[in-house]
Scaffold this active site. Structure first.
Site, PDB file in Angstrom:
ATOM      1  CG  ASP A 263      23.146  36.061  22.127  1.00 17.33           C
ATOM      2  OD1 ASP A 263      23.750  36.530  21.134  1.00 17.33           O
ATOM      3  OD2 ASP A 263      23.185  34.849  22.432  1.00 17.33           O
TER       4      ASP A 263
ATOM      5  CG  ASN B  17      22.466  42.711  18.586  1.00 14.25           C
ATOM      6  OD1 ASN B  17      21.379  42.699  19.141  1.00 14.25           O
ATOM      7  ND2 ASN B  17      23.502  43.403  19.034  1.00 14.25           N
TER       8      ASN B  17
ATOM      9  NE  ARG C   4      27.126  38.366  12.792  1.00 15.40           N
ATOM     10  CZ  ARG C   4      26.524  37.681  13.775  1.00 15.40           C
ATOM     11  NH1 ARG C   4      25.638  36.764  13.495  1.00 15.40           N
ATOM     12  NH2 ARG C   4      26.835  37.901  15.032  1.00 15.40           N
TER      13      ARG C   4
ATOM     14  CG  HIS D 250      26.097  44.189  16.012  1.00 18.51           C
ATOM     15  ND1 HIS D 250      25.752  43.244  16.952  1.00 18.51           N
ATOM     16  CD2 HIS D 250      26.969  43.574  15.174  1.00 18.51           C
ATOM     17  CE1 HIS D 250      26.405  42.112  16.690  1.00 18.51           C
ATOM     18  NE2 HIS D 250      27.144  42.284  15.620  1.00 18.51           N
TER      19      HIS D 250
ATOM     20  CB  SER E   5      32.479  37.946  25.291  1.00 19.82           C
ATOM     21  OG  SER E   5      32.678  37.242  24.087  1.00 19.82           O
TER      22      SER E   5
ATOM     23  CD1 TRP F  90      39.053  39.885  22.191  1.00 16.09           C
ATOM     24  CD2 TRP F  90      39.393  41.172  20.398  1.00 16.09           C
ATOM     25  NE1 TRP F  90      39.310  41.164  22.627  1.00 16.09           N
ATOM     26  CE2 TRP F  90      39.520  41.976  21.554  1.00 16.09           C
ATOM     27  CE3 TRP F  90      39.554  41.774  19.143  1.00 16.09           C
ATOM     28  CZ2 TRP F  90      39.811  43.332  21.503  1.00 16.09           C
ATOM     29  CZ3 TRP F  90      39.848  43.133  19.091  1.00 16.09           C
ATOM     30  CH2 TRP F  90      39.979  43.889  20.242  1.00 16.09           C
TER      31      TRP F  90
ATOM     32  CG  LEU G 255      21.437  52.994  35.857  1.00 14.29           C
ATOM     33  CD1 LEU G 255      20.743  51.823  36.565  1.00 14.29           C
ATOM     34  CD2 LEU G 255      20.886  53.121  34.434  1.00 14.29           C
TER      35      LEU G 255
ATOM     36  NE  ARG H 132      22.988  34.186  25.757  1.00 18.48           N
ATOM     37  CZ  ARG H 132      24.258  33.827  25.630  1.00 18.48           C
ATOM     38  NH1 ARG H 132      24.933  33.430  26.679  1.00 18.48           N
ATOM     39  NH2 ARG H 132      24.850  33.869  24.453  1.00 18.48           N
TER      40      ARG H 132
ATOM     41  CG  LEU I  92      25.957  32.162  33.235  1.00 19.08           C
ATOM     42  CD1 LEU I  92      26.629  31.782  34.547  1.00 19.08           C
ATOM     43  CD2 LEU I  92      25.273  33.526  33.394  1.00 19.08           C
ATOM     44  CB  SER I  93      28.517  33.467  26.856  1.00 17.26           C
ATOM     45  OG  SER I  93      27.584  32.682  26.159  1.00 17.26           O
TER      46      SER I  93
ATOM     47  CD  GLU J 266      15.535  33.821  41.522  1.00 13.93           C
ATOM     48  OE1 GLU J 266      14.973  33.089  40.689  1.00 13.93           O
ATOM     49  OE2 GLU J 266      15.793  33.461  42.688  1.00 13.93           O
TER      50      GLU J 266
HETATM   51  C1  IPE Z   1      24.945  39.926  20.509  1.00 13.01           C
HETATM   52  O1  IPE Z   1      24.443  39.536  19.303  1.00 13.01           O
HETATM   53  C2  IPE Z   1      25.942  41.034  20.409  1.00 13.01           C
HETATM   54  C3  IPE Z   1      27.337  40.618  20.588  1.00 13.01           C
HETATM   55  C4  IPE Z   1      27.767  39.427  20.891  1.00 13.01           C
HETATM   56  C5  IPE Z   1      28.321  41.638  20.398  1.00 13.01           C
HETATM   57  P1  IPE Z   1      25.194  38.461  18.413  1.00 13.01           P
HETATM   58  O2  IPE Z   1      26.102  39.187  17.485  1.00 13.01           O
HETATM   59  O3  IPE Z   1      25.832  37.413  19.239  1.00 13.01           O
HETATM   60  O4  IPE Z   1      23.983  37.873  17.589  1.00 13.01           O
HETATM   61  P2  IPE Z   1      23.759  36.358  17.199  1.00 13.01           P
HETATM   62  O5  IPE Z   1      23.844  35.554  18.458  1.00 13.01           O
HETATM   63  O6  IPE Z   1      24.834  35.982  16.226  1.00 13.01           O
HETATM   64  O7  IPE Z   1      22.399  36.343  16.601  1.00 13.01           O
HETATM   65  C1  IPE Z   2      27.716  36.638  24.554  1.00 13.75           C
HETATM   66  O1  IPE Z   2      27.083  36.375  23.349  1.00 13.75           O
HETATM   67  C2  IPE Z   2      28.472  37.916  24.473  1.00 13.75           C
HETATM   68  C3  IPE Z   2      27.672  39.129  24.318  1.00 13.75           C
HETATM   69  C4  IPE Z   2      26.368  39.228  24.290  1.00 13.75           C
HETATM   70  C5  IPE Z   2      28.451  40.327  24.204  1.00 13.75           C
HETATM   71  P1  IPE Z   2      27.716  35.424  22.243  1.00 13.75           P
HETATM   72  O2  IPE Z   2      26.748  35.399  21.132  1.00 13.75           O
HETATM   73  O3  IPE Z   2      29.089  35.852  21.933  1.00 13.75           O
HETATM   74  O4  IPE Z   2      27.794  34.032  23.012  1.00 13.75           O
HETATM   75  P2  IPE Z   2      27.770  32.522  22.474  1.00 13.75           P
HETATM   76  O5  IPE Z   2      28.872  32.408  21.470  1.00 13.75           O
HETATM   77  O6  IPE Z   2      26.439  32.298  21.859  1.00 13.75           O
HETATM   78  O7  IPE Z   2      27.958  31.700  23.709  1.00 13.75           O
HETATM   79 MG    MG Z   3      25.219  35.640  19.976  1.00 12.10          MG
END
Ligand code: IPE
Ligand code: IPE
Ligand code: MG
Length: 224
Positions: free
Chosen positions: A13, A15, A26, A30, A58, A62, A124, A167, A174-175, A186
């Site tokens: 998370d 990016n 953004r 990624h 996730s 979408w 792996l 995370r 946990l999303s 853990e």
């Molecule tokens: C995680 O980074 C990657 C995906 C969810 C695909 P985010 O895109 O959620 O980055 P933030 O949380 O908005 O910074």
């Molecule tokens: C969870 O991150 C999904 C991925 C890392 C792929 P999100 O950035 O989508 O989750 P929330 O919205 O902060 O819970």
């Molecule tokens: Mg995020």
């Protein structure tokens, strides 16, 4: 380093925030995140990790702008096309978990090819969670079970229990990721954003993990 067959799962998370802080779009975050994936996948086997599950997209993602979603899928497809051969050479078995039916055909084709090319890897097991929802996976697995629904049969259908859940980006939730599999996991939360996460951070998380006393409902080792 100790070989202990760990299952490590990572919610990659931050990016978007990493990029925004730098005045970048953004998607640049990624893109930078792909480099972290490479580092972690390369280092994992030497660190005692035998299963690595990465949360890449996730079901709830979408709801993001279509442009971001498509750019993410493009990066994933490129990653698979570029890495599958090397992965096969390094004994890495790639497998996607999550729904396939809503992904662009080019991405599901790349996934299928990567899975086929790397199917024999034993060093792996790299599981990429894509269009993934843990609640969805639970319902699906329960529906598809041929055997009676027991803890063992459901665990078998879903995959191995998580030892360590990481995370990044400071969020502590946990999303909808591996809800069942994390029953005794853990947790390691770090403020670092995913593009800033690499081998050193993974190693630090594992060192900390190895000092945890996993009691599984029993007594602390020193009291037993
Ligand atoms: C995680 O980074 C990657 C995906 C969810 C695909 P985010 O895109 O959620 O980055 P933030 O949380 O908005 O910074
Ligand atoms: C969870 O991150 C999904 C991925 C890392 C792929 P999100 O950035 O989508 O989750 P929330 O919205 O902060 O819970
Ligand atoms: Mg995020």
């Amino acid at each position: 380093m100790k070989a202990d067959n760990l299952h490590v799962a990572i919610i990659m998370d931050g990016n978007g925030r990493w990029a925004t802080e730098r005045g970048l779009p953004r998607i640049a975050g990624h893109r930078a995140g792909v480099q972290s994936v490479r580092s972690v996948v390369e280092a994992a086997p030497q660190m005692g990790i035998s299963v690595l599950t990465l949360y890449a997209f996730s079901e709830d993602n979408w709801s993001r702008p279509r442009r971001e979603v498509m750019a993410l899928f493009g990066l994933l497809r490129r990653y698979l096309m570029l890495e599958a051969k090397a992965a096969a050479g390094q004994g890495v078995r790639i497998q996607a978990i999550g729904r396939r039916d809503r992904l662009p055909a080019s991405l599901s084709a790349a996934l299928g090819e990567a899975e086929e090319l790397t199917g024999h890897g034993t060093r792996l097991h790299l599981r990429i969670a894509l269009d993934y929802s843990s609640r969805g996976a639970l319902i699906d697995a329960a529906r598809r079970l041929a055997s009676p629904l027991t803890r063992e049969s459901l665990s078998q259908a879903l995959g191995p229990d998580v030892d360590l859940l990481i995370r990044t980006s400071g969020e502590q939730r946990l999303s909808d990721f591996l809800l069942w599999e994390c029953a005794y996991a853990e947790f390691h939360f770090t403020a670092r954003k995913w593009p800033e996460f690499g081998t050193q951070e993974l190693s630090a998380a594992l060192n900390e993990f190895r000092h945890r006393d996993r009691r599984f409902g029993g007594l602390a080792l020193k009291l037993a």
